[in-house]
Design a protein around this motif. Structure first.
Motif, short mmCIF file in Angstrom:
data_model
loop_
_atom_site.label_atom_id
_atom_site.label_comp_id
_atom_site.label_asym_id
_atom_site.label_seq_id
_atom_site.Cartn_x
_atom_site.Cartn_y
_atom_site.Cartn_z
N ASP A 571 43.76 -86.45 9.63
CA ASP A 571 44.55 -87.30 8.74
C ASP A 571 45.15 -86.44 7.61
OD1 ASP A 571 44.71 -90.51 7.91
OD2 ASP A 571 44.87 -89.13 6.22
N PRO A 572 46.46 -86.50 7.39
CA PRO A 572 47.11 -85.61 6.40
C PRO A 572 46.66 -85.90 4.97
CG PRO A 572 48.67 -87.24 7.24
CD PRO A 572 47.45 -87.35 8.09
N VAL A 573 46.42 -87.17 4.64
CA VAL A 573 46.00 -87.50 3.28
C VAL A 573 44.57 -87.04 3.04
CG1 VAL A 573 45.54 -89.41 1.67
CG2 VAL A 573 47.62 -89.42 3.07
N TRP A 574 43.72 -87.13 4.08
CA TRP A 574 42.35 -86.63 3.93
C TRP A 574 42.35 -85.11 3.71
CZ3 TRP A 574 38.02 -88.92 2.78
CH2 TRP A 574 36.82 -88.24 2.94
N LYS A 575 43.25 -84.41 4.40
CA LYS A 575 43.36 -82.97 4.18
C LYS A 575 43.87 -82.67 2.77
CE LYS A 575 44.01 -81.32 8.91
NZ LYS A 575 44.88 -80.54 9.82
N PHE A 576 44.78 -83.53 2.27
CA PHE A 576 45.27 -83.37 0.90
C PHE A 576 44.13 -83.53 -0.11
CE2 PHE A 576 46.60 -85.86 -2.85
CZ PHE A 576 47.37 -84.90 -3.50
N LEU A 577 43.28 -84.54 0.11
CA LEU A 577 42.13 -84.72 -0.78
C LEU A 577 41.17 -83.54 -0.68
CD1 LEU A 577 41.32 -88.53 -0.38
CD2 LEU A 577 42.30 -87.38 -2.37
N GLY A 578 41.04 -82.98 0.51
CA GLY A 578 40.20 -81.79 0.67
C GLY A 578 40.68 -80.64 -0.19
N ILE A 579 42.01 -80.50 -0.32
CA ILE A 579 42.56 -79.47 -1.19
C ILE A 579 42.18 -79.74 -2.64
CG2 ILE A 579 44.72 -78.50 -2.09
CD1 ILE A 579 45.95 -78.99 0.67
N LEU A 580 42.27 -81.01 -3.06
CA LEU A 580 41.89 -81.37 -4.43
C LEU A 580 40.43 -81.02 -4.70
CD1 LEU A 580 42.34 -82.86 -7.17
CD2 LEU A 580 41.63 -84.96 -6.00
N PHE A 581 39.54 -81.35 -3.75
CA PHE A 581 38.12 -81.07 -3.96
C PHE A 581 37.83 -79.57 -3.98
CE2 PHE A 581 37.63 -85.35 -1.65
CZ PHE A 581 37.81 -86.05 -2.85
N ASP A 582 38.57 -78.81 -3.18
CA ASP A 582 38.42 -77.35 -3.21
C ASP A 582 38.87 -76.78 -4.56
OD1 ASP A 582 37.39 -77.26 -0.66
OD2 ASP A 582 39.32 -76.82 0.30
N ILE A 583 39.95 -77.33 -5.10
CA ILE A 583 40.42 -76.90 -6.43
C ILE A 583 39.35 -77.18 -7.48
CG2 ILE A 583 42.09 -77.41 -8.26
CD1 ILE A 583 44.17 -77.89 -6.06
N MET A 584 38.75 -78.37 -7.41
CA MET A 584 37.73 -78.73 -8.39
C MET A 584 36.51 -77.83 -8.28
SD MET A 584 37.95 -82.91 -8.35
CE MET A 584 36.74 -83.07 -9.66
N ASP A 585 36.09 -77.54 -7.06
CA ASP A 585 34.93 -76.67 -6.87
C ASP A 585 35.17 -75.30 -7.49
OD1 ASP A 585 33.56 -78.65 -5.58
OD2 ASP A 585 34.01 -77.94 -3.56
N ALA A 586 36.40 -74.80 -7.35
CA ALA A 586 36.72 -73.48 -7.91
C ALA A 586 36.79 -73.53 -9.43
CB ALA A 586 38.04 -72.97 -7.32
N LEU A 587 37.41 -74.59 -9.97
CA LEU A 587 37.60 -74.68 -11.42
C LEU A 587 36.29 -74.87 -12.16
CD1 LEU A 587 40.84 -76.85 -11.67
CD2 LEU A 587 40.60 -74.41 -12.11
N PHE A 588 35.34 -75.57 -11.56
CA PHE A 588 34.07 -75.82 -12.24
C PHE A 588 33.05 -74.72 -12.00
CE2 PHE A 588 35.84 -80.04 -12.63
CZ PHE A 588 35.41 -80.41 -13.89
N SER A 589 33.50 -73.65 -11.36
CA SER A 589 32.61 -72.51 -11.17
C SER A 589 32.52 -71.72 -12.47
CB SER A 589 33.15 -71.61 -10.05
OG SER A 589 32.38 -70.45 -9.94
N ASN A 590 31.34 -71.17 -12.73
CA ASN A 590 31.14 -70.35 -13.93
C ASN A 590 31.55 -68.90 -13.71
OD1 ASN A 590 30.15 -72.34 -15.65
ND2 ASN A 590 28.10 -72.16 -14.81
N LYS A 591 31.59 -68.47 -12.45
CA LYS A 591 31.94 -67.09 -12.14
C LYS A 591 33.12 -67.09 -11.17
CE LYS A 591 27.18 -65.44 -12.60
NZ LYS A 591 26.04 -64.79 -11.92
N ILE A 592 34.19 -66.41 -11.55
CA ILE A 592 35.40 -66.41 -10.74
C ILE A 592 35.84 -64.97 -10.51
CG2 ILE A 592 37.79 -67.19 -10.60
CD1 ILE A 592 37.06 -69.50 -12.42
N ASP A 593 36.04 -64.61 -9.23
CA ASP A 593 36.52 -63.27 -8.91
C ASP A 593 37.98 -63.33 -8.47
OD1 ASP A 593 36.42 -64.34 -6.36
OD2 ASP A 593 34.57 -63.30 -5.82
N ASN A 594 38.54 -62.17 -8.14
CA ASN A 594 39.96 -62.11 -7.78
C ASN A 594 40.26 -62.86 -6.49
OD1 ASN A 594 40.76 -60.56 -10.00
ND2 ASN A 594 40.19 -58.64 -9.00
N VAL A 595 39.33 -62.84 -5.54
CA VAL A 595 39.54 -63.56 -4.28
C VAL A 595 39.66 -65.06 -4.55
CG1 VAL A 595 38.54 -64.13 -2.04
CG2 VAL A 595 38.34 -61.80 -2.95
N THR A 596 38.80 -65.57 -5.43
CA THR A 596 38.85 -66.99 -5.78
C THR A 596 40.16 -67.33 -6.48
OG1 THR A 596 36.44 -67.00 -6.03
CG2 THR A 596 37.65 -68.84 -6.99
#
Length: 827
Positions: A571-596
């Motif tokens: 489902d395209p909208v479910w994949k879109f929401l998956g992108i949102l959740f991936d963005i949130m997981d990265a933003l709420f991380s305390n440690k971020i490297d160049n790959v992230t």
């Protein structure tokens, strides 16, 4: 002391006795009182506790004092033995404090009540009368709730009364003059601070308090009250500034504080990933001018908050300025005591007189802190000078635009603080245009146009910001965004509302089914406090869900588990929401490297593009701000450390007091004095380093008696055998985070693993946690979580201090899969 009738162990408090009986004797069905010769028995722990508190607390204070008194008179000894054989039970409901009720003694076969002496009755009556009057007087105060009364009772009992009893016990054999002096001190215990004048004088003389300063913003002719008569006169518009240099000096002179900050700064600067503001490009540039000097960054936060009844005729809005030190050790980050009030101003004054006229005093204070710093006295007798740089000004978009001199209207052609893309371009931008960034040169050019033609809409600049007068600050370099308002109260609402409408229209599920799934989901203990309310169709159509930021965070974290089994994988909208959740997981991380960072930039670009394609809608301002997130992280570190959540919690302290105080003539000053008194309290009761502590009384046994004794022996702890004593606990709090048996953790940030907490172990004064490992089979992209396999047979034991992640739960889905979504590491 309170005695356990099962093992004769003594305890200072009824709560300690009950905890002991619960954990050491498996919560017996019958509670027998063993105080003196009391015959009472109870089937409920609450009744037993009430009995101990009301009938035996005063009795034991008196009996211990008298039983230790040396008396050679046999008649007196016999009298004392009789006097304290049976406690007196008073019927307070009948207001009959003079009459002891009839209580039977175990040693009295006839069942006749033992008559108490007049001394015991008189003492008990006086103490109970005083306690009753004090408690009812507190309940009579409208600004105390029932829990406040209980807290005050406990505080007085655990401090003043406990110390008083100890002093009386220690000096009961002293000469009469000494005893008389002690009693005189007790009689007028609060004499030295019994008025506000005496309190402030005492605190000031002992260098624990300094009054906030009031300064003039504007003078005008207006109505003033003189001798209860309204007259025309000079009305001063004033702001309040806190003694920041004094507060910082006293704060860093606390034992261990400066060393903790200095050590943490060195550790952070040695990291090769983005973990803190000092790892970002901004700090690397700012600190160059302070070589060989000790310099700390400062975050300034501005926000408006309402006091009084917001809908009433006397509603008042204040602008609060707070500051914090972003290099604070981890255990301080969530503590409100380490966020300091800088100043208070009326919001209408900022609007009427402008930022420059209201904030000039604040700017002067921070300029001095950067140029001259403060000198502190260290414990070793040496001195240390510390300089402070205002490195970032943080807050929500509306507040920052206003306080930094940009347009507060998002219909302005150039509303973004960081770039000069037009509003039409920003409605469709999917990538960041670095060549459009604001800088000092184009800022001054735009400012010149504004001053000549007042064309704010064409530049987005309203005035030359007074913050540009700070030595190391310029508004075009203020790389700060608030993910609380941008993401949790903005983008998430747009994305989820449109996605849910899509699923409902496509008949993937109905709104009732969705609400039922959310309501009946097994949140378990960690998430249950942030469970959201049901969603209605009006919420979806207006793109605004009725959720707080913390509720939205949990809602998004668990959303794939709510309905993932109902949606097709492609489902395209479910994949879109998956992108949102991936963005949130990265933003709420305390440690971020160049790959992230590279991945995050790609995800944000895809997100904005798919939002337009799937929902045929233009991007909103908060979608545009997402494009600047990667650059902001490079400049200022993880955005999680820049959000407003903790600062808004600081508002609540002032709002609560404002609702209770009657002094409203100058409410800004009243609240500032209250804040200064809170700081004085912090100085005499500092929490320099949070200790790990257990939340239950524990269960002690020998190592060899444990089913996991092999795990303990294999730890390699010196001199540990099967005969060593080990104490086990089910709950442990570490740096403010509660861990319990049954919670799950992961113990490595290199490879995802899963462990269930079995119990905590105290062995030879060292702390360990026993873990049950589980198999992690794979990552499920559809549910955005990891699938759980079988238990491993062998238990694992590690040192408790190595728990560096937040606890979480695993979830059994309707398709019988066990999934957990990983919570980011503490760092």
């Amino acid at each position: 002391m309170f005695i356990c009738y099962l093992c004769d162990e003594n305890f200072n408090e009824p709560d300690q006795l009950l905890s002991h009986m619960k954990f050491c004797h498996n919560k017996p069905s019958l509670f027998i009182c063993k105080q003196g010769c009391c015959p009472q028995q109870f089937t409920r722990a609450s009744k037993f506790k009430s009995h101990l508190q009301t009938q035996h607390r005063i009795y034991y204070i008196i009996s211990e004092t008298n039983n230790n008194t040396s008396n050679t008179n046999n008649d007196s000894e016999e009298l004392l033995a009789t006097q304290f054989q049976t406690p007196v039970v008073y019927n307070l409901l009948e207001n009959d404090l003079d009459k002891p009720s009839q209580s039977k003694s175990i040693n009295d076969p006839t069942g006749a009540a033992i008559k108490d002496t007049d001394i015991h009755v008189s003492c008990a009556k006086k103490l109970k009368n005083s306690a009753l009057k004090f408690t009812l007087a507190l309940h009579n105060k409208s600004n105390f709730n029932r829990n406040d009364v209980l807290d005050i009772q406990k505080l007085i009992s655990n401090t003043i009364i406990a110390d008083l009893v100890d002093i009386l016990k220690e000096n009961k054999h002293s000469d009469n003059k000494l005893f008389e002096h002690i009693l005189n001190d007790v009689c007028d215990l609060f004499a030295f601070i019994k008025s506000e004048h005496k309190l402030f004088k005492y605190l000031t003389d002992n260098d624990l308090f300094k009054f906030p300063s009031m300064y003039t913003i504007n003078n005008e002719i207006g109505e003033v009250i003189h001798h209860n008569r309204p007259l025309l006169g000079e009305e001063k518009i004033q702001g309040v500034i806190m003694p920041m240099a004094f507060q910082l000096k006293k704060y860093f002179e606390l034992d261990g504080i400066f060393a903790l900050y200095k050590e943490n700064l060195l550790q952070l600067e040695s990291k090769c990933v983005l973990e803190n503001f000092v790892n970002g490009e901004l700090w690397q540039k700012k600190k160059l001018q302070f070589e060989e000097k000790t310099v700390f960054p400062v975050f300034l936060y501005f926000d408006d908050f309402g006091i009084n009844n917001c809908l009433g005729p006397h509603a008042t809005s204040l602008c609060g300025a707070y500051f914090s030190i972003p290099i604070a050790p981890y255990q301080f980050l969530s503590k409100l005591q380490h966020i300091f009030l800088a100043g208070l101003f009326k919001s209408k004054d900022l609007k009427n007189f402008g930022n420059s006229n209201v904030l000039y005093k604040l700017i002067q204070e921070f300029s001095l802190l950067e140029k001259e710093g403060i000198e502190i006295q260290l414990q070793a007798g040496t001195t240390q000078r510390i300089y402070f740089i205002v490195s970032l000004i943080i807050g929500d978009n509306l507040g920052l635009n206003g306080i930094l001199g940009f347009s507060k209207s998002f219909s302005c052609t150039f509303y973004c603080r960081l770039c000069k893309r037009s509003i039409e371009q920003m409605r469709s931008d999917c990538t960041e245009y670095k060549d459009a960034f604001r800088n000092v040169k184009n800022y001054e050019h735009d400012l010149k146009i504004v001053l000549e033609s007042a064309r704010v809409k064409q530049s987005g600049i309203k005035e030359n910001s007074i913050f540009n007068t700070l030595p190391s600050f310029h508004v075009t370099q203020n790389f700060s965004f608030d993910i609380m308002h941008d993401l949790l109260e903005g983008v998430c609402h747009y994305d989820l509302c449109k996605s849910l409408l899509y699923f409902i229209e496509k008949k993937v599920f109905t709104l009732d089914i969705f609400n039922c799934r959310v309501r009946l989901f097994n949140y378990q203990e960690i998430y249950i406090g942030s469970r959201s309310s049901p969603v209605d169709m009006h919420d979806l159509q207006t793109n605004r869900l009725k959720m707080t930021a913390s509720e939205m965070l949990v809602f998004c974290h668990l959303f794939p588990l709510f309905i993932g089994d109902l949606v097709k994988k492609q489902d395209p909208v479910w994949k879109f929401l998956g992108i949102l959740f991936d963005i949130m997981d990265a933003l709420f991380s305390n440690k971020i490297d160049n790959v992230t960072l590279i991945s995050l930039e790609s995800l944000i670009s895809q997100h904005n593009l798919k939002y337009q394609q799937l929902f045929h809608d233009t991007l909103k301002p908060k979608h545009h701000f997402l494009l600047h997130y990667v650059t902001t992280i490079k400049k200022s570190g993880p955005l999680k450390h820049l959000w407003s959540m903790r600062f808004e919690a600081k508002h609540q302290e002032l709002k609560t007091f404002a609702s209770n105080t009657k002094s409203r003539k100058n409410i800004s000053y009243t609240l500032s004095v209250k804040s200064a008194l809170r700081f004085s309290n912090f100085l005499i009761n500092p929490i320099v380093k949070d200790q790990m502590f257990y939340s239950d009384c524990g269960n002690t046994s020998k190592v060899g008696e444990k089913r996991y004794s092999d795990c303990i022996l294999q730890l390699g702890v010196p001199d540990v055998t099967k005969d060593n004593q080990v104490t086990c606990y089910s709950r442990c709090t570490i740096f403010g985070t509660l861990y319990k048996a049954g919670y799950f953790v992961t113990t490595s940030n290199l490879k995802v693993n899963l462990h269930e907490i079995v119990e905590f172990i105290d062995l030879n004064s060292k702390n360990y946690v026993l873990l049950q490992p589980y198999e992690v089979t794979c990552y499920n992209e559809h549910f955005k979580g990891y699938e759980v396999g079988q238990k491993f047979k062998k238990l694992v034991m590690i040192e408790t201090e190595k728990l560096d992640c937040f606890p979480f739960h695993i979830h059994l889905l309707t398709n019988q899969k066990i999934i957990f979504r990983l919570i980011q590491f503490k760092g």
